[in-house]
Design an enzyme around this catalytic site. Structure first.
Site, mmCIF file in Angstrom:
data_model
loop_
_atom_site.group_PDB
_atom_site.id
_atom_site.type_symbol
_atom_site.label_atom_id
_atom_site.label_comp_id
_atom_site.label_asym_id
_atom_site.label_seq_id
_atom_site.Cartn_x
_atom_site.Cartn_y
_atom_site.Cartn_z
ATOM 1 N N CYS A 71 19.215 23.842 -2.586
ATOM 2 C CA CYS A 71 18.628 24.868 -1.735
ATOM 3 C C CYS A 71 17.728 25.758 -2.585
ATOM 4 O O CYS A 71 18.064 26.112 -3.714
ATOM 5 C CB CYS A 71 19.703 25.680 -1.007
ATOM 6 S SG CYS A 71 20.160 27.228 -1.768
ATOM 7 N N GLU A 72 16.559 26.051 -2.046
ATOM 8 C CA GLU A 72 15.570 26.792 -2.846
ATOM 9 C C GLU A 72 15.915 28.273 -2.964
ATOM 10 O O GLU A 72 15.322 28.979 -3.766
ATOM 11 C CB GLU A 72 14.166 26.607 -2.260
ATOM 12 C CG GLU A 72 13.961 27.239 -0.902
ATOM 13 C CD GLU A 72 12.556 26.953 -0.369
ATOM 14 O OE1 GLU A 72 11.905 26.024 -0.869
ATOM 15 O OE2 GLU A 72 12.136 27.680 0.547
ATOM 16 N N HIS A 73 16.868 28.736 -2.175
ATOM 17 C CA HIS A 73 17.220 30.159 -2.243
ATOM 18 C C HIS A 73 18.226 30.456 -3.341
ATOM 19 O O HIS A 73 18.214 31.539 -3.913
ATOM 20 C CB HIS A 73 17.800 30.621 -0.893
ATOM 21 C CG HIS A 73 16.841 30.455 0.232
ATOM 22 N ND1 HIS A 73 17.220 30.001 1.481
ATOM 23 C CD2 HIS A 73 15.504 30.658 0.299
ATOM 24 C CE1 HIS A 73 16.148 29.942 2.264
ATOM 25 N NE2 HIS A 73 15.106 30.331 1.575
ATOM 26 N N HIS A 74 19.123 29.503 -3.610
ATOM 27 C CA HIS A 74 20.182 29.748 -4.596
ATOM 28 C C HIS A 74 20.250 28.700 -5.694
ATOM 29 O O HIS A 74 21.068 28.807 -6.600
ATOM 30 C CB HIS A 74 21.546 29.792 -3.896
ATOM 31 C CG HIS A 74 21.645 30.833 -2.821
ATOM 32 N ND1 HIS A 74 21.398 30.562 -1.495
ATOM 33 C CD2 HIS A 74 21.950 32.154 -2.899
ATOM 34 C CE1 HIS A 74 21.548 31.677 -0.784
ATOM 35 N NE2 HIS A 74 21.877 32.654 -1.607
ATOM 36 N N GLN A 112 16.835 22.814 4.466
ATOM 37 C CA GLN A 112 17.166 21.590 5.210
ATOM 38 C C GLN A 112 16.152 21.272 6.323
ATOM 39 O O GLN A 112 15.825 20.111 6.560
ATOM 40 C CB GLN A 112 18.584 21.726 5.783
ATOM 41 C CG GLN A 112 19.116 20.420 6.368
ATOM 42 C CD GLN A 112 20.543 20.561 6.886
ATOM 43 O OE1 GLN A 112 21.321 21.344 6.350
ATOM 44 N NE2 GLN A 112 20.881 19.803 7.911
ATOM 45 N N HIS A 140 26.428 23.078 2.772
ATOM 46 C CA HIS A 140 25.678 23.912 1.828
ATOM 47 C C HIS A 140 26.639 24.658 0.910
ATOM 48 O O HIS A 140 27.377 25.533 1.361
ATOM 49 C CB HIS A 140 24.814 24.924 2.601
ATOM 50 C CG HIS A 140 23.671 24.289 3.326
ATOM 51 N ND1 HIS A 140 22.361 24.481 2.952
ATOM 52 C CD2 HIS A 140 23.645 23.431 4.372
ATOM 53 C CE1 HIS A 140 21.569 23.773 3.754
ATOM 54 N NE2 HIS A 140 22.328 23.138 4.616
ATOM 55 N N CYS A 142 25.934 26.806 -1.246
ATOM 56 C CA CYS A 142 25.605 28.230 -1.395
ATOM 57 C C CYS A 142 26.353 29.059 -0.362
ATOM 58 O O CYS A 142 26.553 30.249 -0.549
ATOM 59 C CB CYS A 142 24.098 28.474 -1.315
ATOM 60 S SG CYS A 142 23.365 28.016 0.242
#
Ligand SMILES: [Zn+2]
Length: 199
Positions: A71-74, A112, A140, A142
């Site tokens: 995931c690009e956020h975490h 996703q 996920h 995260c």
């Protein structure tokens, strides 16, 4: 990259020079290069020698493709199953190429929804079928590891193009054939996924 990872270990309160961590920066770099190797991959190179002209217009389904992404956020993993279907319009692609395509887009920093769309749109563009459907079911980390609403760490996303968008029966046939883990859901029921952002 290794120096940055050494710094990161120190920032986390670790002693980057202790025995167990000595080779960690090297391993992390290697692992990250692999997990983001999709940026370097060439879709055309993979597909071009695997497109065949055939007289077949029934739905082609490749289901339960395992995928692993970040995931690009975490920068934490999300992973699960991907199901792909398309209805050929005179052209098919070698079946083994579909999981390769899923890999190419999974091995990048992703959300996703975008991952699902990229796989569907690439098949639409390269094979020019009558329709494409992609459904992804993923856990996920995260969300589950950080204890954020554990029950929502599982997300389903879908991208329905062409005949799968226009024809409810075609769409239902596909959803019935892939038999989603928890009952068959129609696209309108599919969960809007997003990892929970810390603002
Ligand atoms: Zn996340």
């Amino acid at each position: 990259m290794q120096e940055i990872i050494r710094q990161l270990l120190s920032e986390l309160g670790e002693d980057a020079s202790r025995e167990g961590l000595l080779d960690t920066p090297k391993r992390v770099e290697k692992s990250l290069r692999f997990l983001t190797g999709g940026y370097q991959a060439d879709v055309d190179e993979i597909l071009n020698n695997a497109l065949f002209t055939v007289d077949y217009n029934e739905m082609v389904i490749v289901k339960d493709i395992d995928f692993y992404s970040l995931c690009e956020h975490h920068l934490l993993p999300f992973f699960g199953k991907c199901h792909v279907a398309y209805i050929p319009n005179g052209r098919v692609v070698g079946l083994s190429k579909i999981p390769r395509l899923v890999d190419i887009f999974s091995r990048r920093l992703q959300v996703q929804e975008r991952l699902t769309n990229q796989i569907a749109e690439t098949i639409l563009e390269k094979i020019n079928p009558l329709g494409v459907a992609v459904v992804m079911e993923a856990t996920h980390l995260c969300m589950s590891m950080r204890g954020v609403e554990k029950q929502n760490s599982f997300a389903v996303t879908s991208s329905m193009l062409g005949a799968f968008r226009d024809n409810a029966r075609t769409r239902m046939e596909f959803l019935e054939l892939i038999k989603l883990r928890s009952a068959v859901r129609t696209p309108s029921d599919l969960v809007e996924s997003d990892c929970v952002l810390d603002k």
